[in-house]
Design an enzyme around this catalytic site. Structure first.
Site, PDB file in Angstrom:
ATOM      1  N   ASN A  10       1.274  -1.239  -0.244  1.00 34.13           N
ATOM      2  CA  ASN A  10       0.283  -0.074  -0.191  1.00 34.13           C
ATOM      3  C   ASN A  10       0.730   0.519  -0.313  1.00 34.13           C
ATOM      4  O   ASN A  10       1.739   1.788   0.656  1.00 34.13           O
ATOM      5  CB  ASN A  10      -1.010   0.091   1.230  1.00 34.13           C
ATOM      6  CG  ASN A  10      -1.921   1.080   1.784  1.00 34.13           C
ATOM      7  OD1 ASN A  10      -1.782   2.670   0.656  1.00 34.13           O
ATOM      8  ND2 ASN A  10      -2.603   1.358   2.075  1.00 34.13           N
ATOM      9  N   ARG A  89      -2.620  -2.354  -3.286  1.00 29.62           N
ATOM     10  CA  ARG A  89      -3.502  -1.307  -3.560  1.00 29.62           C
ATOM     11  C   ARG A  89      -3.651  -0.329  -4.550  1.00 29.62           C
ATOM     12  O   ARG A  89      -2.928   0.692  -4.059  1.00 29.62           O
ATOM     13  CB  ARG A  89      -3.944  -0.495  -2.251  1.00 29.62           C
ATOM     14  CG  ARG A  89      -4.908   0.183  -2.238  1.00 29.62           C
ATOM     15  CD  ARG A  89      -4.563   1.170  -0.854  1.00 29.62           C
ATOM     16  NE  ARG A  89      -5.544   2.066  -0.692  1.00 29.62           N
ATOM     17  CZ  ARG A  89      -5.452   3.240   0.129  1.00 29.62           C
ATOM     18  NH1 ARG A  89      -4.674   3.936   0.647  1.00 29.62           N
ATOM     19  NH2 ARG A  89      -7.014   3.755   0.385  1.00 29.62           N
ATOM     20  N   HIS A 178     -12.859   3.241  -0.736  1.00 34.28           N
ATOM     21  CA  HIS A 178     -12.538   2.320   1.093  1.00 34.28           C
ATOM     22  C   HIS A 178     -13.193   0.467   0.259  1.00 34.28           C
ATOM     23  O   HIS A 178     -14.513   0.229   0.718  1.00 34.28           O
ATOM     24  CB  HIS A 178     -13.102   3.348   2.198  1.00 34.28           C
ATOM     25  CG  HIS A 178     -12.405   3.969   2.396  1.00 34.28           C
ATOM     26  ND1 HIS A 178     -13.340   5.007   3.399  1.00 34.28           N
ATOM     27  CD2 HIS A 178     -11.065   4.625   2.469  1.00 34.28           C
ATOM     28  CE1 HIS A 178     -12.821   5.958   3.391  1.00 34.28           C
ATOM     29  NE2 HIS A 178     -11.314   5.292   3.341  1.00 34.28           N
ATOM     30  N   LEU A 207     -15.067   4.662   9.434  1.00 33.49           N
ATOM     31  CA  LEU A 207     -14.143   6.041  10.280  1.00 33.49           C
ATOM     32  C   LEU A 207     -13.472   6.024   9.929  1.00 33.49           C
ATOM     33  O   LEU A 207     -12.614   5.385  11.547  1.00 33.49           O
ATOM     34  CB  LEU A 207     -15.418   6.144  11.123  1.00 33.49           C
ATOM     35  CG  LEU A 207     -17.439   6.168  10.731  1.00 33.49           C
ATOM     36  CD1 LEU A 207     -18.221   6.148  12.365  1.00 33.49           C
ATOM     37  CD2 LEU A 207     -17.541   7.254   9.828  1.00 33.49           C
ATOM     38  N   GLY A 210      -9.915   9.272   6.576  1.00 24.40           N
ATOM     39  CA  GLY A 210     -10.948   9.883   5.839  1.00 24.40           C
ATOM     40  C   GLY A 210     -12.105   8.212   6.149  1.00 24.40           C
ATOM     41  O   GLY A 210     -11.585   7.558   7.050  1.00 24.40           O
ATOM     42  N   ARG A 239     -10.752  17.451   5.848  1.00 23.82           N
ATOM     43  CA  ARG A 239     -11.559  17.088   4.516  1.00 23.82           C
ATOM     44  C   ARG A 239     -13.280  17.774   4.538  1.00 23.82           C
ATOM     45  O   ARG A 239     -13.513  17.008   5.557  1.00 23.82           O
ATOM     46  CB  ARG A 239     -11.358  15.714   3.628  1.00 23.82           C
ATOM     47  CG  ARG A 239     -10.253  15.399   3.535  1.00 23.82           C
ATOM     48  CD  ARG A 239     -10.636  14.073   2.251  1.00 23.82           C
ATOM     49  NE  ARG A 239      -9.355  13.603   2.132  1.00 23.82           N
ATOM     50  CZ  ARG A 239      -9.759  12.332   2.311  1.00 23.82           C
ATOM     51  NH1 ARG A 239     -10.093  11.229   1.977  1.00 23.82           N
ATOM     52  NH2 ARG A 239      -8.376  11.946   1.655  1.00 23.82           N
ATOM     53  N   CYS A 282      -9.504  11.669  16.421  1.00 23.95           N
ATOM     54  CA  CYS A 282     -10.146  11.566  17.056  1.00 23.95           C
ATOM     55  C   CYS A 282     -10.365  12.146  18.390  1.00 23.95           C
ATOM     56  O   CYS A 282     -10.888  12.106  19.753  1.00 23.95           O
ATOM     57  CB  CYS A 282     -11.038  10.664  16.395  1.00 23.95           C
ATOM     58  SG  CYS A 282     -12.906  10.380  17.559  1.00 23.95           S
ATOM     59  N   ARG A 283      -8.854  11.021  18.672  1.00 22.10           N
ATOM     60  CA  ARG A 283      -8.916  10.915  20.556  1.00 22.10           C
ATOM     61  C   ARG A 283      -7.915  12.056  21.714  1.00 22.10           C
ATOM     62  O   ARG A 283      -8.738  12.255  22.160  1.00 22.10           O
ATOM     63  CB  ARG A 283      -7.527   9.638  20.369  1.00 22.10           C
ATOM     64  CG  ARG A 283      -7.995   8.256  19.760  1.00 22.10           C
ATOM     65  CD  ARG A 283      -6.360   7.520  19.896  1.00 22.10           C
ATOM     66  NE  ARG A 283      -6.132   8.011  18.966  1.00 22.10           N
ATOM     67  CZ  ARG A 283      -4.677   7.296  18.151  1.00 22.10           C
ATOM     68  NH1 ARG A 283      -4.067   6.467  18.426  1.00 22.10           N
ATOM     69  NH2 ARG A 283      -3.710   8.220  17.271  1.00 22.10           N
ATOM     70  N   GLY A 330     -10.490   3.368  11.834  1.00 18.67           N
ATOM     71  CA  GLY A 330     -10.029   3.677  13.137  1.00 18.67           C
ATOM     72  C   GLY A 330     -10.513   3.876  13.746  1.00 18.67           C
ATOM     73  O   GLY A 330     -10.876   4.041  15.524  1.00 18.67           O
ATOM     74  N   ILE A 331     -11.453   5.595  13.938  1.00 19.91           N
ATOM     75  CA  ILE A 331     -13.021   5.450  14.621  1.00 19.91           C
ATOM     76  C   ILE A 331     -13.783   4.874  15.144  1.00 19.91           C
ATOM     77  O   ILE A 331     -14.193   4.386  15.651  1.00 19.91           O
ATOM     78  CB  ILE A 331     -12.838   6.904  14.079  1.00 19.91           C
ATOM     79  CG1 ILE A 331     -12.079   8.315  14.191  1.00 19.91           C
ATOM     80  CG2 ILE A 331     -14.140   7.310  15.483  1.00 19.91           C
ATOM     81  CD1 ILE A 331     -11.839   8.866  13.183  1.00 19.91           C
ATOM     82  N   GLY A 332     -14.156   4.213  13.934  1.00 23.48           N
ATOM     83  CA  GLY A 332     -14.846   3.317  14.061  1.00 23.48           C
ATOM     84  C   GLY A 332     -15.258   2.499  14.745  1.00 23.48           C
ATOM     85  O   GLY A 332     -15.377   1.287  15.186  1.00 23.48           O
ATOM     86  N   GLU A 333     -13.782   1.925  14.733  1.00 18.25           N
ATOM     87  CA  GLU A 333     -13.254   0.818  15.692  1.00 18.25           C
ATOM     88  C   GLU A 333     -12.869   0.356  17.357  1.00 18.25           C
ATOM     89  O   GLU A 333     -13.102   0.085  18.192  1.00 18.25           O
ATOM     90  CB  GLU A 333     -12.389  -0.278  14.604  1.00 18.25           C
ATOM     91  CG  GLU A 333     -12.647  -1.059  13.817  1.00 18.25           C
ATOM     92  CD  GLU A 333     -11.431  -1.478  13.299  1.00 18.25           C
ATOM     93  OE1 GLU A 333      -9.777  -2.030  14.053  1.00 18.25           O
ATOM     94  OE2 GLU A 333     -11.530  -1.441  11.942  1.00 18.25           O
ATOM     95  N   GLU A 384      -8.182  -4.448   4.852  1.00 19.37           N
ATOM     96  CA  GLU A 384      -7.880  -4.452   3.618  1.00 19.37           C
ATOM     97  C   GLU A 384      -6.862  -5.307   2.827  1.00 19.37           C
ATOM     98  O   GLU A 384      -6.935  -5.632   2.087  1.00 19.37           O
ATOM     99  CB  GLU A 384      -7.778  -2.932   3.449  1.00 19.37           C
ATOM    100  CG  GLU A 384      -8.754  -2.500   3.853  1.00 19.37           C
ATOM    101  CD  GLU A 384      -8.490  -1.120   4.138  1.00 19.37           C
ATOM    102  OE1 GLU A 384      -8.991   0.523   2.644  1.00 19.37           O
ATOM    103  OE2 GLU A 384      -8.015  -0.310   4.942  1.00 19.37           O
TER     104      GLU A 384
END
Length: 401
Positions: A10, A89, A178, A207, A210, A239, A282-283, A330-333, A384
């Site tokens: 990647n 990727r 994604h 989430l 990106g 963004r 986010c953290r 990363g955020i969603g998990e 991924e």
């Protein structure tokens, strides 16, 4: 054909993420990251069986230098013999590529031509392909495209309200991104439902820095929030997401912005970092909100979650039934607070969270965090790299038949 292990690459403009994966079992033999490329701080970190080592890169500190270090380590660990192919990727495949593709000169040219639709990504992906061809000249190279999963979207979902000639002559349409992540978590959700993917109807929220939401109908993507570029849709780390186009004209005509200034603003200085004026992480924002009552951090996260909830709710228009909602990325998990804030705005879709399960499902853990009477709501750690390895191996097996 022997597909014992696939080396997944990647490649970004200043980084290379890599994993050596056995597609049959999902076992990761080795993984790592080369970062700060093209600078004197360039380094590569390699993890193998719990051991982690970091190496400084030699001049010219580029992608080829990083892969040269990787090759040496693979040789010393006696792993080169296990590699049957390189899976790359590639971010943008346009309408041309809806499946994993063996990389040829023609495919490279197409990836290059599609760089106009992904100027920050496809050129970097090509750098990785060229570097791997030099380092592993005898191995087949496979491209797996972020956009491929979304090629099942119908016209009503991918067309913009622009003159049709712009689509036909210049490919201006919505493509989505994604894709490998949404595909992976949809398959995992199907296993949780004990149903074939082709019978599953899901909404997936990836989430991270990106962000994108995808609606999956009978196992296929039928709409997604990102568009011709990864800039459309949700508010993200840096963004802005969806934007009134009149703002761009106002910035240029009345506030003295150049087009490059606008590009920098909407892609690198907006989103969470722009609203909070603090961070895109986010953290950091959660800590500032909960510990310091930081007003702009609170505003940034509130707007972020509302826009995600609104997007999820809007995608119910694409479905006649819904099996569940998936959080990944990363955020969603990892952010139980973000998940709570989103789901509490989705009561009309019959979603509610079991807060004990929600708090416990973090840091790589997966599971259904919904209450007993709610629709299913899963946290699923994405992978991924495994999708790229699996699809590369399957392509090579099919070609060998």
């Amino acid at each position: 054909m022997n597909t014992n292990a696939i080396l997944v690459i990647n490649c970004g403009s200043s980084s290379v993420k890599f994993s050596l994966i056995k597609p049959a079992s999902g076992e990761t033999l080795l993984s790592g990251l080369a970062e700060c490329l093209l600078s004197t701080d360039a380094k590569v970190t390699i993890k193998q069986q719990g051991d982690k080592k970091t190496y400084k890169l030699p001049d010219p500190f580029d992608h080829q230098a990083a892969l040269s270090v990787l090759v040496v380590q693979l040789q010393q660990l006696n792993l080169v013999k296990d590699i049957s192919a390189i899976g790359h990727r590639v971010v943008h495949g346009g309408e041309k590529y809806s499946q994993p593709t063996l990389i040829t000169t023609e495919v490279e040219q197409a990836i290059s031509q599609l760089a106009k639709l992904a100027p920050l990504h496809n050129p970097a992906n090509l750098i990785g392909i060229k570097a791997c061809q030099a380092a592993f000249d005898c191995l087949p190279q496979v491209a797996v495209f972020d956009t491929a999963f979304h090629q099942s979207m119908p016209e009503k979902a991918y067309m913009y309200g622009l003159p049709y000639s712009l689509y036909k002559e210049h490919g201006i349409r919505r493509y989505g991104f994604h894709g490998t992540s949404h595909y992976f978590v949809a398959n995992q959700a199907a296993k949780q439902l004990n149903k074939p993917l082709a019978q599953c109807n899901l909404i997936s929220a990836h989430l991270g820095n990106g962000c994108s939401v995808t609606v999956i109908k009978n196992g296929e993507s039928v709409d997604t929030s990102m568009g011709m570029t990864p800039g459309e849709g949700l508010i993200m780390g840096t963004r802005c997401g969806d934007l009134d186009t009149g703002i761009i004209f106002h910035l240029v005509d009345n506030l003295g912005y150049s087009i490059s200034d606008v590009d920098k603003l909407v892609n690198k200085e907006s989103g969470l970092v722009g609203i909070s004026d603090l961070s895109n992480d986010c953290r950091t924002l959660e800590n500032a909100m909960l510990e310091d009552n930081h007003v702009q951090a609170t505003l940034a996260l509130t707007v972020f979650c509302y826009r995600i909830a609104k997007s999820i709710a809007s995608y119910s228009a694409s479905l006649t039934q819904l099996d569940g909602l998936v959080f990944t990325g990363g955020i969603g998990e990892n952010s139980s607070w973000v998940r709570t804030e989103i789901v509490k705005q989705l009561g009309l879709l019959n979603f509610s969270l079991d807060e004990e399960k929600n708090q416990a499902t973090r840091f790589g853990a997966s599971g259904n965090i919904a209450t007993k009477n709610s629709r299913a709501c899963w946290v699923i750690a994405t992978n991924e790299e495994f999708v790229i390895a699996e699809q590369s191996a399957q392509l090579l097996t099919n070609l060998a038949k």
